[in-house]
Each structure stands twice: as C-alpha cells, then as structure tokens.
Scaffold this active site. Structure first.
Site, PDB file in Angstrom:
ATOM      1  N   TRP A  31      37.553 -56.167  65.873  1.00 30.03           N
ATOM      2  CA  TRP A  31      38.346 -54.933  65.839  1.00 30.03           C
ATOM      3  C   TRP A  31      37.967 -54.157  64.579  1.00 30.03           C
ATOM      4  O   TRP A  31      37.828 -54.754  63.502  1.00 30.03           O
ATOM      5  CB  TRP A  31      39.850 -55.249  65.785  1.00 30.03           C
ATOM      6  CG  TRP A  31      40.540 -55.123  67.117  1.00 30.03           C
ATOM      7  CD1 TRP A  31      40.503 -56.032  68.125  1.00 30.03           C
ATOM      8  CD2 TRP A  31      41.367 -54.042  67.557  1.00 30.03           C
ATOM      9  NE1 TRP A  31      41.257 -55.589  69.179  1.00 30.03           N
ATOM     10  CE2 TRP A  31      41.802 -54.375  68.866  1.00 30.03           C
ATOM     11  CE3 TRP A  31      41.778 -52.834  66.996  1.00 30.03           C
ATOM     12  CZ2 TRP A  31      42.628 -53.538  69.616  1.00 30.03           C
ATOM     13  CZ3 TRP A  31      42.607 -52.010  67.731  1.00 30.03           C
ATOM     14  CH2 TRP A  31      43.024 -52.352  69.030  1.00 30.03           C
ATOM     15  N   PHE A  66      44.251 -61.139  64.555  1.00 30.57           N
ATOM     16  CA  PHE A  66      45.195 -62.167  65.017  1.00 30.57           C
ATOM     17  C   PHE A  66      44.492 -63.502  65.249  1.00 30.57           C
ATOM     18  O   PHE A  66      45.102 -64.575  65.108  1.00 30.57           O
ATOM     19  CB  PHE A  66      45.868 -61.684  66.319  1.00 30.57           C
ATOM     20  CG  PHE A  66      47.016 -62.532  66.771  1.00 30.57           C
ATOM     21  CD1 PHE A  66      48.264 -62.403  66.174  1.00 30.57           C
ATOM     22  CD2 PHE A  66      46.867 -63.458  67.803  1.00 30.57           C
ATOM     23  CE1 PHE A  66      49.323 -63.187  66.586  1.00 30.57           C
ATOM     24  CE2 PHE A  66      47.923 -64.235  68.220  1.00 30.57           C
ATOM     25  CZ  PHE A  66      49.165 -64.105  67.611  1.00 30.57           C
ATOM     26  N   CYS A  89      40.368 -56.039  59.555  1.00 29.66           N
ATOM     27  CA  CYS A  89      40.915 -54.730  59.165  1.00 29.66           C
ATOM     28  C   CYS A  89      41.989 -54.346  60.172  1.00 29.66           C
ATOM     29  O   CYS A  89      41.694 -54.125  61.343  1.00 29.66           O
ATOM     30  CB  CYS A  89      39.788 -53.694  59.139  1.00 29.66           C
ATOM     31  SG  CYS A  89      40.394 -52.024  58.909  1.00 29.66           S
ATOM     32  N   ILE A  91      44.748 -51.633  61.080  1.00 29.22           N
ATOM     33  CA  ILE A  91      45.126 -50.246  60.761  1.00 29.22           C
ATOM     34  C   ILE A  91      46.438 -49.921  61.465  1.00 29.22           C
ATOM     35  O   ILE A  91      46.592 -50.192  62.669  1.00 29.22           O
ATOM     36  CB  ILE A  91      44.002 -49.268  61.172  1.00 29.22           C
ATOM     37  CG1 ILE A  91      42.718 -49.604  60.390  1.00 29.22           C
ATOM     38  CG2 ILE A  91      44.429 -47.826  60.907  1.00 29.22           C
ATOM     39  CD1 ILE A  91      41.517 -48.738  60.725  1.00 29.22           C
ATOM     40  N   HIS A  97      52.881 -53.406  66.409  1.00 29.11           N
ATOM     41  CA  HIS A  97      51.772 -54.366  66.442  1.00 29.11           C
ATOM     42  C   HIS A  97      51.292 -54.717  65.038  1.00 29.11           C
ATOM     43  O   HIS A  97      51.029 -55.864  64.717  1.00 29.11           O
ATOM     44  CB  HIS A  97      50.592 -53.739  67.211  1.00 29.11           C
ATOM     45  CG  HIS A  97      50.229 -54.491  68.439  1.00 29.11           C
ATOM     46  ND1 HIS A  97      50.780 -54.224  69.653  1.00 29.11           N
ATOM     47  CD2 HIS A  97      49.362 -55.521  68.616  1.00 29.11           C
ATOM     48  CE1 HIS A  97      50.263 -55.053  70.540  1.00 29.11           C
ATOM     49  NE2 HIS A  97      49.399 -55.856  69.938  1.00 29.11           N
TER      50      HIS A  97
END
Ligand code: DLZ
Length: 163
Positions: A31, A66, A89, A91, A97
């Site tokens: 991600w 995660f 990272c 954001i 979330h």
C-alpha cells in the site's frame, strides 16, 4: 543461531566490520508503494553503507501495514535473522480505518519484537496526507526507512553490550 556481534557502543556505528555478518529482513507494505519502496531503498542503501552485505538483506512484501506484524513474525521465526525492519505508510482517509490499522500495526510489531527478543523496527509513517509522507520518505524531512535501519543496528549493539 543468529550472528553475534562483538561488544560495541551504540554510538560507534561508523566503523563496524561486524555488520558484515548480519542477516536483516525488510518487510515492506505494498500500500502506498511509491512511499514505502523509497523507504525500503533508503534502508537498503544505509545498511550496505554500514557494512551489511547485500546478499544478507532479504526483502518481503506484504499487502498493507496491517499485515506487517505477521510478515515480521514469519521473518523473526527464521533462525538466521538478526533483525527485522517493518516499513509501511498509513495515510489518513475519511473513515476510521486509519486508527485501527495504526493501532494494530504498532502493537503487533512490538509484540513480535518482545516475543522473539529481536529488534523489529517500526518504520511506519502515519500521516494526514501524501505530501507529509513524501517529505518523510526521502524528502525534506529525511527518510524514515533509513532511521528504521539505523535503529535496528543500534539495538543489536545495545543487545551485545548488555549480555
Ligand atoms: C485498507 C487500507 C487502507 C484504507 N489504508 C491503508 C493505508 O493507508 N496504508 C496501508 O499500508 N494499508 C492500508 N490499507 C490496507 C490494510 O493495511 C490491509 O492490507 C487490508 O485491510 C487487508 O488486511
């Protein structure tokens, strides 16, 4: 059995040929990969500059932050690994979330570190936006991947000066 370093002080990072023996695992989240891969490249360059052999640095990609704790645990279970660097990272978005992932990721990485008695660096940006993340992954505020790599080398030195 993981490599044992000679006893050195934590501030003695410049001149350690013992770093050549280390095996370091980097676990990096896919991600926000433009950010996390910049952190990964910074960490790899730093480790090599300090004497870690490129062939002794292994990189493992996980889907998101995660998954960093479990990815780190897989690496920590390997007998030859001296330290793990977890890079991600997260954001802030419009939903909650962000909070759940940050919390799970930080606690999970700490659990792995304490369970396996191994340095596991928390190289995870938790930012409000992409601009802040860019600034911290090779921009004007440095590269948190480099800082994470430095942290595990320092922890290995501390371990060897206390046992
Ligand atoms: C779902 C999700 C969201 C919304 N944001 C991020 C993020 O900013 N950074 C990150 O690393 N991962 C994010 N993820 C993905 C989760 O970490 C995880 O991969 C999925 O929830 C699947 O377990």
């Amino acid at each position: 059995m993981a490599t044992k370093l000679k006893k050195e002080t934590a501030s003695d990072l410049e001149s350690l040929k013992e770093f050549k023996k280390l095996h370091i695992a980097i676990v990096v989240a896919e991600w926000n990969s433009s950010i996390t891969y910049a952190m990964m490249n910074g960490a790899i360059d730093f480790l090599i500059a300090k004497g870690v052999k490129e062939k002794n640095i292994e990189v493992h990609k996980v889907p998101g932050a995660f998954e960093l704790p479990l990815g780190s645990q897989y690496c920590a279970e390997k007998k030859n690994i001296d330290a793990v660097i977890a890079l991600g990272c997260i954001i802030q978005g419009e939903t909650r979330h962000f909070d759940f992932i940050c919390d799970a990721c930080a606690k999970g990485i700490m659990n792995v570190s304490l369970t396996y008695n191994l340095p596991v660096a928390f190289g995870v940006l938790t930012t409000e936006n992409e601009k802040q993340a860019k600034e911290r992954s090779g921009g004007k505020l440095g590269n948190k991947g480099v800082e994470a790599a430095e942290a595990v080398l320092k922890m290995l030195l501390i371990r060897n000066s206390t046992i």
